[in-house]
Design a protein around this motif. Structure first.
Motif, PDB file in Angstrom:
ATOM      1  N   ASN A   4       0.855  -1.186   0.000  1.00 34.18           N
ATOM      2  CA  ASN A   4       0.000   0.000   0.000  1.00 34.18           C
ATOM      3  C   ASN A   4       0.889   1.234   0.000  1.00 34.18           C
ATOM      4  O   ASN A   4       1.763   1.368   0.847  1.00 34.18           O
ATOM      5  N   PHE A   5       0.659   2.128  -0.955  1.00 34.41           N
ATOM      6  CA  PHE A   5       1.439   3.355  -1.063  1.00 34.41           C
ATOM      7  C   PHE A   5       0.601   4.523  -0.542  1.00 34.41           C
ATOM      8  O   PHE A   5      -0.508   4.758  -1.025  1.00 34.41           O
ATOM      9  N   TYR A   6       1.150   5.231   0.440  1.00 33.95           N
ATOM     10  CA  TYR A   6       0.463   6.364   1.048  1.00 33.95           C
ATOM     11  C   TYR A   6       1.227   7.647   0.774  1.00 33.95           C
ATOM     12  O   TYR A   6       2.458   7.662   0.805  1.00 33.95           O
ATOM     13  N   LYS A   7       0.485   8.734   0.542  1.00 31.77           N
ATOM     14  CA  LYS A   7       1.082  10.057   0.364  1.00 31.77           C
ATOM     15  C   LYS A   7       0.929  10.798   1.686  1.00 31.77           C
ATOM     16  O   LYS A   7      -0.167  10.929   2.220  1.00 31.77           O
ATOM     17  N   GLN A   8       2.063  11.267   2.216  1.00 29.45           N
ATOM     18  CA  GLN A   8       2.058  11.965   3.490  1.00 29.45           C
ATOM     19  C   GLN A   8       2.479  13.410   3.260  1.00 29.45           C
ATOM     20  O   GLN A   8       3.507  13.680   2.645  1.00 29.45           O
ATOM     21  N   LEU A   9       1.668  14.348   3.720  1.00 27.67           N
ATOM     22  CA  LEU A   9       1.971  15.767   3.576  1.00 27.67           C
ATOM     23  C   LEU A   9       2.849  16.244   4.723  1.00 27.67           C
ATOM     24  O   LEU A   9       2.943  15.585   5.760  1.00 27.67           O
ATOM     25  N   MET A  10       3.499  17.397   4.549  1.00 29.35           N
ATOM     26  CA  MET A  10       4.347  17.968   5.594  1.00 29.35           C
ATOM     27  C   MET A  10       3.542  18.171   6.873  1.00 29.35           C
ATOM     28  O   MET A  10       2.451  18.721   6.835  1.00 29.35           O
ATOM     29  N   GLY A  11       4.055  17.702   7.980  1.00 30.20           N
ATOM     30  CA  GLY A  11       3.407  17.896   9.267  1.00 30.20           C
ATOM     31  C   GLY A  11       2.276  16.929   9.558  1.00 30.20           C
ATOM     32  O   GLY A  11       1.702  16.969  10.628  1.00 30.20           O
ATOM     33  N   GLU A  12       1.941  16.056   8.604  1.00 27.06           N
ATOM     34  CA  GLU A  12       0.880  15.080   8.812  1.00 27.06           C
ATOM     35  C   GLU A  12       1.416  13.863   9.555  1.00 27.06           C
ATOM     36  O   GLU A  12       2.559  13.463   9.371  1.00 27.06           O
ATOM     37  N   GLU A  55       0.999  -7.238   4.796  1.00 27.87           N
ATOM     38  CA  GLU A  55       1.128  -6.193   3.797  1.00 27.87           C
ATOM     39  C   GLU A  55       2.199  -5.197   4.229  1.00 27.87           C
ATOM     40  O   GLU A  55       2.452  -5.022   5.416  1.00 27.87           O
ATOM     41  N   TYR A  56       2.811  -4.570   3.247  1.00 26.60           N
ATOM     42  CA  TYR A  56       3.713  -3.463   3.513  1.00 26.60           C
ATOM     43  C   TYR A  56       2.967  -2.156   3.303  1.00 26.60           C
ATOM     44  O   TYR A  56       2.216  -2.013   2.336  1.00 26.60           O
ATOM     45  N   ASN A  57       3.169  -1.201   4.205  1.00 24.23           N
ATOM     46  CA  ASN A  57       2.642   0.146   4.047  1.00 24.23           C
ATOM     47  C   ASN A  57       3.831   1.067   3.820  1.00 24.23           C
ATOM     48  O   ASN A  57       4.735   1.149   4.649  1.00 24.23           O
ATOM     49  N   ILE A  58       3.835   1.719   2.665  1.00 22.94           N
ATOM     50  CA  ILE A  58       4.944   2.591   2.282  1.00 22.94           C
ATOM     51  C   ILE A  58       4.445   4.026   2.278  1.00 22.94           C
ATOM     52  O   ILE A  58       3.444   4.342   1.631  1.00 22.94           O
TER      53      ILE A  58
END
Length: 68
Positions: A4-12, A55-58
């Motif tokens: 699973n590919f996650y997008k992380q924003l600054m400060g999140e 699962e891998y979480n990236i």
């Protein structure tokens, strides 16, 4: 293996990260690898293996549109 590919924003925090996509791939990217998805570049910042779901979480941060 499901990744699973996650997008992380600054400060999140990790809990606030947005799921970009899930893929069944053979090789998991390592930290500091650049990933291209929909003509956008992301840098892998964190990898977590979920042993309950196997699962891998990236977690990735957006790098820049003109990465060569």
């Amino acid at each position: 293996m499901i990744v699973n590919f996650y997008k992380q924003l600054m400060g999140e925090s990790i809990k606030e990260a947005t799921l970009v996509c899930s893929k069944n791939i053979e090789c998991v990217p390592v930290i500091d690898t650049y990933v291209r998805y929909s003509n956008q570049y992301f840098k892998v910042i964190k990898i977590i293996f979920d042993i309950d779901n196997m699962e891998y979480n990236i977690y990735m941060k957006r790098y820049g549109a003109n990465r060569q």
